[in-house]
Design a protein around this motif. Structure first.
Motif, PDB file in Angstrom:
ATOM      1  N   TRP A   1      -9.647  -5.615   2.524  1.00  0.00           N
ATOM      2  CA  TRP A   1      -8.614  -4.626   2.229  1.00  0.00           C
ATOM      3  C   TRP A   1      -7.685  -5.135   1.124  1.00  0.00           C
ATOM      4  CZ3 TRP A   1      -8.195   0.248   2.534  1.00  0.00           C
ATOM      5  CH2 TRP A   1      -6.975   0.866   2.348  1.00  0.00           C
ATOM      6  N   GLY A   2      -7.413  -6.443   1.135  1.00  0.00           N
ATOM      7  CA  GLY A   2      -6.579  -7.013   0.073  1.00  0.00           C
ATOM      8  C   GLY A   2      -7.230  -6.862  -1.296  1.00  0.00           C
ATOM      9  N   THR A   3      -8.553  -7.034  -1.379  1.00  0.00           N
ATOM     10  CA  THR A   3      -9.227  -6.853  -2.673  1.00  0.00           C
ATOM     11  C   THR A   3      -9.220  -5.396  -3.093  1.00  0.00           C
ATOM     12  OG1 THR A   3     -11.394  -6.660  -1.615  1.00  0.00           O
ATOM     13  CG2 THR A   3     -10.717  -8.859  -2.304  1.00  0.00           C
ATOM     14  N   VAL A   4      -9.306  -4.469  -2.129  1.00  0.00           N
ATOM     15  CA  VAL A   4      -9.243  -3.039  -2.463  1.00  0.00           C
ATOM     16  C   VAL A   4      -7.865  -2.705  -3.026  1.00  0.00           C
ATOM     17  CG1 VAL A   4      -9.253  -0.712  -1.479  1.00  0.00           C
ATOM     18  CG2 VAL A   4     -11.027  -2.341  -0.825  1.00  0.00           C
ATOM     19  N   GLU A   5      -6.821  -3.226  -2.423  1.00  0.00           N
ATOM     20  CA  GLU A   5      -5.471  -2.969  -2.920  1.00  0.00           C
ATOM     21  C   GLU A   5      -5.261  -3.586  -4.298  1.00  0.00           C
ATOM     22  OE1 GLU A   5      -2.887  -4.428   0.136  1.00  0.00           O
ATOM     23  OE2 GLU A   5      -2.823  -2.483   1.128  1.00  0.00           O
ATOM     24  N   THR A   6      -5.802  -4.760  -4.511  1.00  0.00           N
ATOM     25  CA  THR A   6      -5.667  -5.406  -5.814  1.00  0.00           C
ATOM     26  C   THR A   6      -6.419  -4.620  -6.879  1.00  0.00           C
ATOM     27  OG1 THR A   6      -5.486  -7.539  -4.724  1.00  0.00           O
ATOM     28  CG2 THR A   6      -5.999  -7.570  -7.068  1.00  0.00           C
ATOM     29  N   ALA A   7      -7.605  -4.131  -6.575  1.00  0.00           N
ATOM     30  CA  ALA A   7      -8.385  -3.350  -7.535  1.00  0.00           C
ATOM     31  C   ALA A   7      -7.691  -2.030  -7.842  1.00  0.00           C
ATOM     32  CB  ALA A   7      -9.791  -3.098  -6.995  1.00  0.00           C
TER      33      ALA A   7
END
Length: 181
Positions: free
Chosen positions: A156-162
């Motif tokens: 989820w953190g990578t989705v938010e960063t993207a």
């Protein structure tokens, strides 16, 4: 036809006119009105008050005993809770003594023992007395376990960063000197 006695009262007929006899008019009515008023406090009332008083006294003593028992039960429950805490503390201490690292630390601290191949040192202060070690091992039950971060939170953190990338400024190709106007 039967004869009536002159002082006998006639029977009332429902719905019919009422007859007055000479005895009920005048002097009898005056004596009925002049009769002393009924007493308000009767023997029945005295007995009723006595019974209610006995009931109040018996219930009051029963209520006092009930409240005493409730307070005694509360004291016993508090004593049980304190004893259970003591038992938990002793069980925790027993679990500490089952730990090999704690046993080793106690043997080193209390008896000055060392493992084979180790060299023992004792630090002596300015007064010539050995310094006392102050470090202790924590209780194994009090050390919080470090749980690794769940994989889905990393995803989820990578989705938010993207979704919200950091904006990087492009470097300037030429530097300009400040103008002295």
């Amino acid at each position: 036809m039967p004869s009536r006695h002159p002082q006998q009262r006639p029977t009332r007929r429902p719905g019919g006119p009422q007859r007055r006899t000479p005895a009920t008019s005048g002097s009898a009515r005056a004596t009925a009105e002049a009769a002393p008023p009924r007493r308000r406090f009767t023997h029945r009332m005295a007995v009723l008050v006595l019974v209610v008083g006995v009931l109040v006294v018996s219930y009051a003593s029963s209520m006092r005993a009930y409240l005493d028992q409730r307070s005694h039960l509360a004291d016993l429950r508090a004593q049980i809770a304190s004893t259970e805490q003591d038992i938990e503390s002793l069980e925790r201490e027993q679990r500490r003594w089952d730990d090999e690292a704690f046993l080793e630390a106690q043997a080193r601290e209390r008896f000055g023992w060392v493992m084979p191949g180790e060299t023992s040192y004792q630090v002596i202060g300015r007064d010539g007395e050995p310094l006392v070690a102050t470090d202790d091992l924590p209780d194994p039950g009090s050390v919080p376990e470090e749980l690794p971060e769940a994989w889905w939170s990393k995803v989820w953190g990578t989705v938010e960063t993207a979704d919200h990338p950091e904006r990087v400024r492009t470097p300037a190709t030429q530097l300009e000197a400040p103008s002295n106007d």
